[in-house]
Each structure stands twice: as structure tokens, then as C-alpha cells.
Design an enzyme around this catalytic site. Structure first.
Site, mmCIF file in Angstrom:
data_model
loop_
_atom_site.group_PDB
_atom_site.id
_atom_site.type_symbol
_atom_site.label_atom_id
_atom_site.label_comp_id
_atom_site.label_asym_id
_atom_site.label_seq_id
_atom_site.Cartn_x
_atom_site.Cartn_y
_atom_site.Cartn_z
ATOM 1 C CB ALA A 184 -0.922 0.001 1.216
ATOM 2 N NE ARG A 206 13.318 4.523 1.891
ATOM 3 C CZ ARG A 206 13.564 3.435 2.611
ATOM 4 N NH1 ARG A 206 14.803 3.139 2.952
ATOM 5 N NH2 ARG A 206 12.580 2.617 2.959
ATOM 6 C CD GLN A 244 -2.092 0.653 5.220
ATOM 7 O OE1 GLN A 244 -1.398 0.287 4.280
ATOM 8 N NE2 GLN A 244 -1.584 1.003 6.385
ATOM 9 N N GLY A 304 1.222 3.171 8.269
ATOM 10 C CA GLY A 304 2.375 2.367 8.676
ATOM 11 C C GLY A 304 2.139 0.877 8.506
ATOM 12 C CB SER A 340 7.697 -5.628 1.800
ATOM 13 O OG SER A 340 7.818 -5.377 3.165
ATOM 14 C CE LYS A 400 -1.713 -1.007 -40.100
ATOM 15 N NZ LYS A 400 -2.844 -0.092 -40.274
ATOM 16 C CE1 TYR A 420 -6.920 7.264 -41.267
ATOM 17 C CE2 TYR A 420 -5.166 8.890 -41.298
ATOM 18 C CZ TYR A 420 -6.355 8.423 -40.773
ATOM 19 O OH TYR A 420 -6.962 9.119 -39.770
HETATM 20 C C1 UD1 Z 1 10.373 -1.756 7.145
HETATM 21 C C2 UD1 Z 1 10.570 -2.106 8.615
HETATM 22 C C3 UD1 Z 1 12.050 -2.170 8.905
HETATM 23 C C4 UD1 Z 1 12.731 -3.156 7.993
HETATM 24 C C5 UD1 Z 1 12.444 -2.822 6.532
HETATM 25 C C6 UD1 Z 1 12.942 -3.922 5.632
HETATM 26 C C7 UD1 Z 1 8.649 -1.030 9.665
HETATM 27 C C8 UD1 Z 1 8.187 0.083 10.514
HETATM 28 N N1 UD1 Z 1 9.966 -1.077 9.410
HETATM 29 O O1 UD1 Z 1 10.884 -0.454 6.959
HETATM 30 O O2 UD1 Z 1 12.250 -2.561 10.255
HETATM 31 O O3 UD1 Z 1 14.126 -3.167 8.207
HETATM 32 O O4 UD1 Z 1 11.018 -2.722 6.325
HETATM 33 O O5 UD1 Z 1 12.721 -3.552 4.291
HETATM 34 O O6 UD1 Z 1 7.879 -1.864 9.285
HETATM 35 N N2 UD1 Z 1 3.356 -0.489 3.605
HETATM 36 C C9 UD1 Z 1 1.981 -0.554 3.577
HETATM 37 N N3 UD1 Z 1 1.275 0.371 4.292
HETATM 38 C C10 UD1 Z 1 1.855 1.329 5.020
HETATM 39 C C11 UD1 Z 1 3.268 1.399 5.037
HETATM 40 C C12 UD1 Z 1 3.998 0.469 4.332
HETATM 41 O O7 UD1 Z 1 1.409 -1.410 2.928
HETATM 42 O O8 UD1 Z 1 1.126 2.112 5.642
HETATM 43 C C13 UD1 Z 1 4.120 -1.469 2.834
HETATM 44 C C14 UD1 Z 1 4.988 -0.822 1.787
HETATM 45 O O9 UD1 Z 1 4.283 -0.722 0.557
HETATM 46 C C15 UD1 Z 1 6.162 -1.787 1.690
HETATM 47 C C16 UD1 Z 1 6.234 -2.411 3.067
HETATM 48 O O10 UD1 Z 1 4.999 -2.137 3.690
HETATM 49 O O11 UD1 Z 1 5.926 -2.807 0.755
HETATM 50 C C17 UD1 Z 1 7.389 -1.848 3.904
HETATM 51 O O12 UD1 Z 1 7.211 -0.463 4.015
HETATM 52 P P1 UD1 Z 1 8.428 0.525 3.937
HETATM 53 O O13 UD1 Z 1 7.932 1.902 4.088
HETATM 54 O O14 UD1 Z 1 9.299 0.190 2.792
HETATM 55 O O15 UD1 Z 1 9.168 0.136 5.294
HETATM 56 P P2 UD1 Z 1 10.656 0.429 5.615
HETATM 57 O O16 UD1 Z 1 10.809 1.851 5.996
HETATM 58 O O17 UD1 Z 1 11.518 -0.095 4.542
HETATM 59 CA CA CA Z 2 11.372 -1.438 2.565
#
Ligand code: UD1
Ligand code: CA
Length: 459
Positions: free
Chosen positions: A10, A15, A73, A78, A102, A353, A389
């Protein structure tokens, strides 16, 4: 044991600095999320959920296309909040074990996941985490262990003090858990942290505080477990997969010259005995028959190439089918709906084509054939154009077998030419040409003798 998978997808992926949601970025032509679902298939889960939010329609399209059920979501508060959104759906499943991953780990080593999952199942902990040891752990959640080496909690980069930042063991973001033991702990999560988010890894501290610390599974190859976070990560994942595909093709009997420069997407199939020259790109649903040779700087997309066909330098083939032993290029562009039967020759600067060219047809120079059918053995002279055409609609040009088309001919479609007919060079064909006849529309040539000398005298 019944298995369930939850994929978090989500987030925006800030970055990446890209307008596109992170998980939609392609690796070797396929969105990273689709790669992940491809490999998750091997785990035999009876249910897969995808949490979607940012650009949710596009993300859900891919997830549903791969058989997942989407949970929305909104807003995204988070990773812990993402799991809260799945709470009801998971509770409804009864007894199951969950893998949570993820959406940004397209190269996840699924064999290792399988062995960790078996260990998690036997071990009986409420939750397990895959951990990774890194030379430069910046950006990741650091693992805090107690005096006995048990996982006490995770500290995110933005919340970590200088001492904690030196810890090199990090959270991969990949977890196993038993919903009955873990979901109630979601109520304990708060947002009192540097990012004001619900952190999923705070569940590990909650478990530890209950006296039931989680299991940890140290991973072997950090590169494959850690997600894509930046454009540089995306590029290196592309390169890893590209090199793997090229090696697999070579092991299968394909000759690859300059393997560092050849791009073949995972959806492509190439028979043994093919030769790919440096800087070739083979994309999408393309199939190359045995003994096909593709020379440098040519791109093929969604095309089927018959055995023994030679594609010379700088060609683009899209949505094209060729028979055996064709010779194409250099500098040809065959577009959607091109069908070349066996032994067709297309030369320099030829564009096609929606064109079907019969066996042995030759069009060797400077030609456009659109909405055209050309019968077996016909020869298309240099500079021939189908005027398909009229500004509103497209019209067909149909040439029979063994037609000889002189250079610089225009076919003003719709128009037909019978078998064995000849078209004189420079003709604009506007009417049907009967079989075995000559069509010619040139103005008769006049020679004005002495004209040049008279012109000079006037000056
Ligand atoms: C997260 C972990 C971190 C870990 C890292 C590894 C947390 C708080 N931290 O950090 O400890 O080392 O992954 O890659 O979890 N996502 C949602 N909804 C949200 C936020 C995020 O679905 O509200 C999904 C993102 O799309 C992504 C995954 O969760 O696929 C991780 O989110 P991201 O923001 O990349 O977490 P990190 O900061 O990398
Ligand atoms: Ca990540």
C-alpha cells in the site's frame, strides 16, 4: 498446516522519487509485484492477501491477476496499520500460519522461505522474523537482542541512537506468525515514534514483554531478502535477474555474444541453436525458433520467429510472426499484425503493419506495406507505398501471386492486383489490375534536344 500469505503493497515508496507506486516498477519488463507473486506460488498457501492503498487500482489489477484478494488500507498509517486492516479477514480463516512479506522483494529466495517456514512451524513460536546481517545497515530496522540473544525489539533507523545505529543485524521485513496469538497484540501498537506511524515490528517487543520472544531466521544472501527502496536497488535487481536469464539460456544451448549486453525478458522462450549478438533485446511474449540469429541493436517484442530466420542489425519487430528462413533488415520495422510466411526477405528501411506476405515475397528497399496482402513469390520494388489511409479510414491493398511491382509505385487503397501482373515503375495504382497484365500510369517522356544550350545562351 494451512498457510496464508499477506503481501504489503500500500505504500508509495517515497525513496524511489517516482510518481509511480514502488511495486509497479518493472524488473525485466514485469512489475516487481508480479515477480513476487510468481515465486510465492511455490509455497502452497490456500489464501493470499494483498494490502493496497497508493495507486490502488493499478496495484490491485496485478495482485488480483495473480489470484490474490485485496484489502484496502486508506490512509496508510504504517506497516502495523496495514496488518490491522487485515485483522478481520485473518480472523475469519480459523487456524492458519501467516507469511507476511513486503511487495518490494521481487527476488525473494522462495526455497529458503520454505525451509524457514517449516522451522517456524515446528518451533511453535507465535512469531518469527527473517534477519539479515549487513555491512552498511543504514535505513533498516535494527535488531536489539537481550543478554541471552533473544529478539527483544526492533529500532527503526529514524528512532535509533548512535549506539544502536552501529548494530548490523537488521529486520528484513519478512515475518511468520500465528494469527490467534499475534492479532490481539495489534491493540498495543501506538504511533509515538519518529515517523508517527504504527510500526509492525513493535509487535516483537510486545511478545518479548509477554515473555514469549519471537524466533529469528538469519538469511544467507541479504541482496535477495531486502526490498527495493531506491532506483539504484531497482537497477541492481534488474541486473541480477537479467544475468540469471542469460546464464540459463546459455546452459540451454543458446549462443550469446556479449552476454553482459543482451536483454531477454523472463516471458521469452528461445530454442537451442539460436544466436543473439551483443545489444539485442527480446521482450514480452516472444518465441524464437531453432537456429534463429538476431544481430546487434535489434528489438523484438511479442513476436514469434520461425526457425532459421536471420534478423540483421537495427530492426524492431512488434506483434510479428515470421515463418522459417526469412531474412529481415537491417533497419526494418515490422509492426502489429505483420505475418511473414517462409523465406520472406525484407531489406533496408521497410515498414510493415497488418500485412501478410506470402512465401518468398521480397521487399528489399524503402517500402511501406500497411493493411496489405501479398501473394507468394511477388517482388516489391524500391520505394513502394501502400496509401492505406484516406484521412478517415484504413483500406486494404491485395496483391496476387508472382506480381512484379516496379520501383516508386503507390497503391491507393482499396485496390487489387491479379496474379502475375506487372506494375511499371513510378505508377500510381488507383484501379484494379487484372491478372497477367501491365499497369502503367507514367506520363510519356519528352526529350527536348538542345534545350540546355539554348538556356545558357539566354543568360
Ligand atoms: C520496514 C521495517 C524495517 C525493515 C524494513 C525492511 C517497519 C516500521 N519497518 O521499513 O524494520 O528493516 O522494512 O525492508 O515496518 N506499507 C503498507 N502500508 C503502510 C506502510 C507500508 O502497505 O502504511 C508497505 C509498503 O508498501 C512496503 C512495506 O509495507 O511494501 C514496507 O514499508 P516501507 O515503508 O518500505 O518500510 P521500511 O521503511 O523499509
Ligand atoms: Ca522497505
Amino acid at each position: 498446516m494451512n498457510r496464508t500469505i499477506v503481501v504489503l503493497s500500500a505504500g508509495k515508496g517515497t525513496r524511489m522519487k517516482s510518481p509511480r507506486a514502488k511495486v509497479l516498477h518493472p524488473i525485466m519488463g514485469r512489475p516487481m509485484l508480479a515477480h513476487l507473486f510468481d515465486s510465492l506460488g511455490a509455497l502452497g498457501a490456500s489464501k493470499v492477501f494483498a494490502v493496497v492503498g497508493h495507486q490502488k487500482e493499478k496495484v490491485a489489477d496485478i495482485a488480483e491477476g495473480c489470484g490474490a484478494e485485496c484489502v484496502v488500507q486508506e490512509p496508510q498509517l504504517g506497516t502495523g496499520h496495514a496488518l490491522m486492516c487485515c485483522r478481520e479477514a485473518l480472523q475469519a480463516l480459523g487456524e492458519t500460519e501467516v507469511l507476511l512479506v513486503s511487495g518490494d522483494v521481487p527476488l525473494l529466495p522462495v526455497d529458503e522461505v520454505e525451509s524457514f517456514w517449516k522451522r517456524f512451524h515446528k518451533g511453535g513460536a507465535a512469531m518469527g522474523m527473517v534477519t539479515v546481517e549487513l555491512e552498511s545497515p543504514a535505513g533498516y530496522g535494527r535488531i536489539i537482542r537481550d543478554g541471552e540473544g533473544r529478539l527483544a525489539r526492533v529500532v527503526e533507523e529514524k528512532d535509533a541512537g548512535p549506539e544502536q545505529k552501529r548494530i548490523r543485524e537488521v529486520n528484513s521485513g519478512i515475518y511468520f506468525f500465528r494469527p490467534a496469538a499475534v492479532l490481539p497484540l495489534l491493540d498495543s501498537l501506538g504511533t509515538d515514534n519518529a515517523q508517527g506511524e504504527y510500526y509492525l515490528p513493535d509487535l516483537f517487543a510486545a511478545l518479548y514483554d509477554q515473555g514469549a520472544p519471537a524466533a529469528t531466521f538469519p538469511a544467507s544472501d541479504p541482496g535477495k531478502w531486502l526490498g527495493i527502496n531506491t532506483q539504484a536497488d531497482l537497477a541492481s535487481a534488474n541486473e541480477t535477474l537479467r544475468a540469471e536469464i542469460v546464464s540459463r539460456l546459455m546452459a540451454g544451448g543458446v549462443t550469446i555474444l556479449g552476454p553482459g549486453t543482451v536483454w531477454v525478458e523472463p516471458t521469452v522462450s528461445i530454442d537451442p541453436g539460436c544466436v543473439l549478438h551483443p545489444f539485442t533485446r527480446i521482450c514480452g511474449e516472444t518465441r524464437l525458433g531453432a537456429g534463429t540469429e538476431i544481430r546487434s541493436f535489434s528489438t523484438l517484442r511479442d513476436s514469434v520467429v520461425g526457425p532459421g530466420t536471420l534478423i540483421k542489425e537495427n530492426c524492431v519487430l512488434e506483434g510479428t510472426r515470421t515463418g522459417a528462413s526469412c531474412i529481415i533488415g537491417p533497419f526494418c520495422h515490422t509492426r502489429e499484425g505483420t505475418v511473414l510466411e517462409e523465406r520472406v526477405h525484407l531489406g533496408n528501411f521497410v515498414e510493415t503493419k497488418k500485412a501478410r506476405l506470402g512465401p518468398g515475397v521480397k521487399a528489399n528497399h524503402l517500402t511501406y506495406l500497411g493493411d496489405a496482402e501479398v501473394g507468394e513469390g511477388s517482388n516489391i520494388g524500391a520505394g513502394t507505398i501502400t496509401c492505406n489511409y484516406d484521412g478517415v479510414r484504413k483500406h486494404p491493398t491485395v496483391l496476387g501471386r508472382n506480381v512484379f511491382v516496379g520501383s516508386d509505385t503507390q497503391f491507393v487503397a482499396p485496390v487489387k492486383v491479379g496474379d502475375g501482373a506487372y506494375i511499371g515503375a513510378g505508377t500510381t495504382v488507383t484501379k484494379e489490375v487484372p491478372p497477367e497484365s501491365l499497369a502503367i500510369s507514367r506520363a510519356p517522356q519528352k526529350n527536348l534536344e538542345g534545350w540546355a544550350a539554348r538556356k545558357k545562351r539566354k543568360k
